[in-house]
Design a protein around this motif. Sequence first.
Motif, PDB file in Angstrom:
ATOM      1  N   LEU A   1      44.477  41.127  42.821  1.00  0.00           N
ATOM      2  CA  LEU A   1      43.184  40.623  43.278  1.00  0.00           C
ATOM      3  C   LEU A   1      42.196  40.747  42.139  1.00  0.00           C
ATOM      4  CD1 LEU A   1      41.244  39.694  45.587  1.00  0.00           C
ATOM      5  CD2 LEU A   1      40.920  42.135  46.116  1.00  0.00           C
ATOM      6  N   LEU A   2      41.507  39.651  41.797  1.00  0.00           N
ATOM      7  CA  LEU A   2      40.579  39.658  40.667  1.00  0.00           C
ATOM      8  C   LEU A   2      39.126  39.791  41.087  1.00  0.00           C
ATOM      9  CD1 LEU A   2      42.099  36.819  38.446  1.00  0.00           C
ATOM     10  CD2 LEU A   2      42.409  39.281  38.212  1.00  0.00           C
ATOM     11  N   SER A   3      38.802  39.340  42.284  1.00  0.00           N
ATOM     12  CA  SER A   3      37.399  39.363  42.719  1.00  0.00           C
ATOM     13  C   SER A   3      36.852  40.788  42.680  1.00  0.00           C
ATOM     14  CB  SER A   3      37.278  38.810  44.136  1.00  0.00           C
ATOM     15  OG  SER A   3      37.711  37.460  44.191  1.00  0.00           O
ATOM     16  N   GLU A   4      35.678  40.951  42.087  1.00  0.00           N
ATOM     17  CA  GLU A   4      35.082  42.274  41.954  1.00  0.00           C
ATOM     18  C   GLU A   4      34.442  42.732  43.265  1.00  0.00           C
ATOM     19  OE1 GLU A   4      32.362  42.171  38.735  1.00  0.00           O
ATOM     20  OE2 GLU A   4      33.903  41.824  37.204  1.00  0.00           O
ATOM     21  N   GLN A   5      34.510  44.028  43.481  1.00  0.00           N
ATOM     22  CA  GLN A   5      33.907  44.651  44.666  1.00  0.00           C
ATOM     23  C   GLN A   5      34.314  43.907  45.949  1.00  0.00           C
ATOM     24  OE1 GLN A   5      31.863  47.627  44.561  1.00  0.00           O
ATOM     25  NE2 GLN A   5      32.987  47.565  42.614  1.00  0.00           N
ATOM     26  N   ALA A   6      35.616  43.710  46.048  1.00  0.00           N
ATOM     27  CA  ALA A   6      36.143  42.962  47.203  1.00  0.00           C
ATOM     28  C   ALA A   6      37.269  43.735  47.864  1.00  0.00           C
ATOM     29  CB  ALA A   6      36.638  41.592  46.756  1.00  0.00           C
ATOM     30  N   GLU A   7      37.426  43.516  49.130  1.00  0.00           N
ATOM     31  CA  GLU A   7      38.543  44.068  49.870  1.00  0.00           C
ATOM     32  C   GLU A   7      39.039  42.993  50.831  1.00  0.00           C
ATOM     33  OE1 GLU A   7      38.905  48.366  51.170  1.00  0.00           O
ATOM     34  OE2 GLU A   7      38.529  47.388  53.106  1.00  0.00           O
ATOM     35  N   VAL A   8      40.344  42.781  50.814  1.00  0.00           N
ATOM     36  CA  VAL A   8      40.889  41.687  51.611  1.00  0.00           C
ATOM     37  C   VAL A   8      42.281  42.047  52.105  1.00  0.00           C
ATOM     38  CG1 VAL A   8      41.745  40.564  49.515  1.00  0.00           C
ATOM     39  CG2 VAL A   8      41.475  39.217  51.574  1.00  0.00           C
ATOM     40  N   ARG A   9      42.606  41.585  53.283  1.00  0.00           N
ATOM     41  CA  ARG A   9      43.945  41.755  53.833  1.00  0.00           C
ATOM     42  C   ARG A   9      44.702  40.459  53.625  1.00  0.00           C
ATOM     43  NH1 ARG A   9      43.712  41.847  59.041  1.00  0.00           N
ATOM     44  NH2 ARG A   9      45.500  43.187  59.508  1.00  0.00           N
ATOM     45  N   ALA A  10      45.928  40.590  53.121  1.00  0.00           N
ATOM     46  CA  ALA A  10      46.677  39.381  52.785  1.00  0.00           C
ATOM     47  C   ALA A  10      48.175  39.610  52.915  1.00  0.00           C
ATOM     48  CB  ALA A  10      46.352  38.930  51.359  1.00  0.00           C
ATOM     49  N   LEU A  11      48.893  38.519  53.173  1.00  0.00           N
ATOM     50  CA  LEU A  11      50.354  38.499  53.120  1.00  0.00           C
ATOM     51  C   LEU A  11      50.751  37.758  51.850  1.00  0.00           C
ATOM     52  CD1 LEU A  11      49.319  37.803  56.281  1.00  0.00           C
ATOM     53  CD2 LEU A  11      51.753  38.059  56.691  1.00  0.00           C
ATOM     54  N   TYR A  12      51.965  38.006  51.351  1.00  0.00           N
ATOM     55  CA  TYR A  12      52.389  37.344  50.112  1.00  0.00           C
ATOM     56  C   TYR A  12      53.899  37.156  50.102  1.00  0.00           C
ATOM     57  CZ  TYR A  12      53.105  42.273  49.007  1.00  0.00           C
ATOM     58  OH  TYR A  12      53.483  43.578  49.060  1.00  0.00           O
ATOM     59  N   ASP A  13      54.309  36.214  49.296  1.00  0.00           N
ATOM     60  CA  ASP A  13      55.731  35.946  49.072  1.00  0.00           C
ATOM     61  C   ASP A  13      55.882  35.512  47.621  1.00  0.00           C
ATOM     62  OD1 ASP A  13      58.392  35.332  49.145  1.00  0.00           O
ATOM     63  OD2 ASP A  13      58.210  33.592  50.464  1.00  0.00           O
ATOM     64  N   ILE A  14      56.500  36.377  46.807  1.00  0.00           N
ATOM     65  CA  ILE A  14      56.692  36.089  45.378  1.00  0.00           C
ATOM     66  C   ILE A  14      58.176  35.840  45.142  1.00  0.00           C
ATOM     67  CG2 ILE A  14      56.348  36.916  43.026  1.00  0.00           C
ATOM     68  CD1 ILE A  14      54.226  38.827  44.113  1.00  0.00           C
ATOM     69  N   ARG A  15      58.523  34.723  44.499  1.00  0.00           N
ATOM     70  CA  ARG A  15      59.921  34.355  44.295  1.00  0.00           C
ATOM     71  C   ARG A  15      60.099  33.716  42.925  1.00  0.00           C
ATOM     72  NH1 ARG A  15      57.286  31.766  48.157  1.00  0.00           N
ATOM     73  NH2 ARG A  15      56.776  29.569  47.843  1.00  0.00           N
ATOM     74  N   LEU A  16      61.348  33.765  42.460  1.00  0.00           N
ATOM     75  CA  LEU A  16      61.725  33.135  41.191  1.00  0.00           C
ATOM     76  C   LEU A  16      62.477  31.852  41.516  1.00  0.00           C
ATOM     77  CD1 LEU A  16      62.983  36.241  39.165  1.00  0.00           C
ATOM     78  CD2 LEU A  16      60.641  35.397  39.491  1.00  0.00           C
ATOM     79  N   LEU A  17      62.056  30.747  40.919  1.00  0.00           N
ATOM     80  CA  LEU A  17      62.691  29.468  41.187  1.00  0.00           C
ATOM     81  C   LEU A  17      63.937  29.299  40.343  1.00  0.00           C
ATOM     82  CD1 LEU A  17      59.626  27.031  41.467  1.00  0.00           C
ATOM     83  CD2 LEU A  17      60.697  28.471  43.216  1.00  0.00           C
ATOM     84  N   HIS A  18      64.938  28.628  40.912  1.00  0.00           N
ATOM     85  CA  HIS A  18      66.178  28.336  40.202  1.00  0.00           C
ATOM     86  C   HIS A  18      65.958  27.140  39.284  1.00  0.00           C
ATOM     87  CE1 HIS A  18      70.496  27.516  39.637  1.00  0.00           C
ATOM     88  NE2 HIS A  18      70.659  28.807  39.962  1.00  0.00           N
ATOM     89  N   HIS A  19      66.706  27.104  38.162  1.00  0.00           N
ATOM     90  CA  HIS A  19      66.481  26.025  37.202  1.00  0.00           C
ATOM     91  C   HIS A  19      66.989  24.682  37.724  1.00  0.00           C
ATOM     92  CE1 HIS A  19      70.726  26.824  36.271  1.00  0.00           C
ATOM     93  NE2 HIS A  19      70.751  25.634  35.662  1.00  0.00           N
ATOM     94  N   THR A  20      67.856  24.721  38.757  1.00  0.00           N
ATOM     95  CA  THR A  20      68.283  23.492  39.422  1.00  0.00           C
ATOM     96  C   THR A  20      67.677  23.494  40.823  1.00  0.00           C
ATOM     97  OG1 THR A  20      70.308  24.499  40.305  1.00  0.00           O
ATOM     98  CG2 THR A  20      70.428  23.519  38.104  1.00  0.00           C
ATOM     99  N   ALA A  21      68.350  22.847  41.726  1.00  0.00           N
ATOM    100  CA  ALA A  21      67.848  22.808  43.106  1.00  0.00           C
ATOM    101  C   ALA A  21      68.356  23.984  43.931  1.00  0.00           C
ATOM    102  CB  ALA A  21      68.251  21.495  43.767  1.00  0.00           C
ATOM    103  N   GLY A  22      68.822  25.032  43.265  1.00  0.00           N
ATOM    104  CA  GLY A  22      69.349  26.187  43.979  1.00  0.00           C
ATOM    105  C   GLY A  22      68.263  26.947  44.722  1.00  0.00           C
TER     106      GLY A  22
END
Length: 356
Positions: free
Chosen positions: A76-97
Amino acid sequence: MAAAPQRPRTRTASRCKAETAQGTHTFEVDGFSLHKGRGAFYSIRSAAFTVGGFDWCVRFHPDANLRDTFCISLELLSEQAEVRALYDIRLLHHTAGEPWSACRRHTPAVFSTMDSNDPSVYKYIGTSDMEASGHIHDDRLVIECDVTVVKEPQVAAISEVLEVPPSDLSVNFGNLLESEEGADVKFIVQGENFPAHKIVVATRSPVFKAQLYGPVGEGNRECITIEDMQAPVFKALLHFIYTDSLPAMEDIGSSDKEMMKHLLVAADRYAMERLKLICEGILCGSLDVETVATTLCLADQHNCRKLKDACIDYINSSDRIDEVAASQGYLHLKRACPSVFVDMWEKEKVTKFQNN
C-alpha cells in the motif's frame, strides 16, 4: 383494573451493504537474471496503480534471504491510510498454461501506513522451480495481481413495502350506476327506466356519443327511448359500460346462451367491439346441434368471422350436417343467409383436401 391501551408500534428497518472495488495490475520483469546480485534488500517497484481510491504497487525482490529464491510483495503506497483488501498474486505462464498462484487472500487483510509496521505482503518463490514449470521463460517473469478493496459499509434505511390493493375503479363506477347519483339521462326500454350519466355512456360507445352530443342526437337528450331491445339486455349492456364486465346471468333473469346472442347484437349496434368479442368467445364454446344454425345466421349478419368459422367447423365435423338439417333453425338459415352454404361447402372441400 382496566387494561392499559395498547400503544401503536412503529417498525423500521435498515440494511448494511458491503461494497468493493476491484483492479488488476500486470508487472513484467525482463532480464530476470540481470537483476540478481544486489542483495536481499534490493527491490524493483512496479508503476503505481489505484484501486478503490488507494495507491498500490507490486515489488520484485531478485535476491531473497534464501539461495535460489526471489520474492514478490504487494504494498500500500497511500500515506496515512488504512484499508481492508483481498488479493491474488500469480505468475503467468509463457504460453497459455495455467498461472501459478503465489499468494491469495479470501478474507480481508488490513493494510496500513498509519505506523512504522511494514504493510507489505511477501511471498518467497524458488527460482529453479519456476524456470522448470515455464513460469520463468527466456529470462522473463510476468506477475499479475488482483486487488479487491473493501469499502466502508453503507447503511441505509429500508422503505416499508406497501401492498397496493387491486383497482376498484369498476366497483366505483358500478356503485355510481346503482346509486343513480348525478344521472343526467334516462333510457326507456320496454317501459322500464334506466337512469345513467351521459359522459360515461358516450365515452364507452361512439354511437351513444353521437346520439347524446352529436348533431344526429338533436332533440330530447335527457330521455331516450331504445327500440328493438329487451330491458334485461339493455341492463346488461349498461352494466358492461360502467364496469367493463358481464353481470351474473341470474341478476338479469336470462339463460347464458340467449343473453349472449342478444348482447352481441347490442354490442354491434353500439360499436362496442370488446363486448362483441367477449360474446363471440362465449358462444363459440357453447355450440350444439339445435342452435348452431341460428348462431351461424347471427354470426353472418353481424360480421362475426371467428364465430362463423366455429359454427361451420362444428357442422362439418363428425357428419353433424344431417342432425343440423333436422333442427328448426336450419330453415331460417337457408332463408336468411343463403350465402353461408357456399362458405360451408368451400370450407368442407378444403378440409377434405388437406386430410387426403
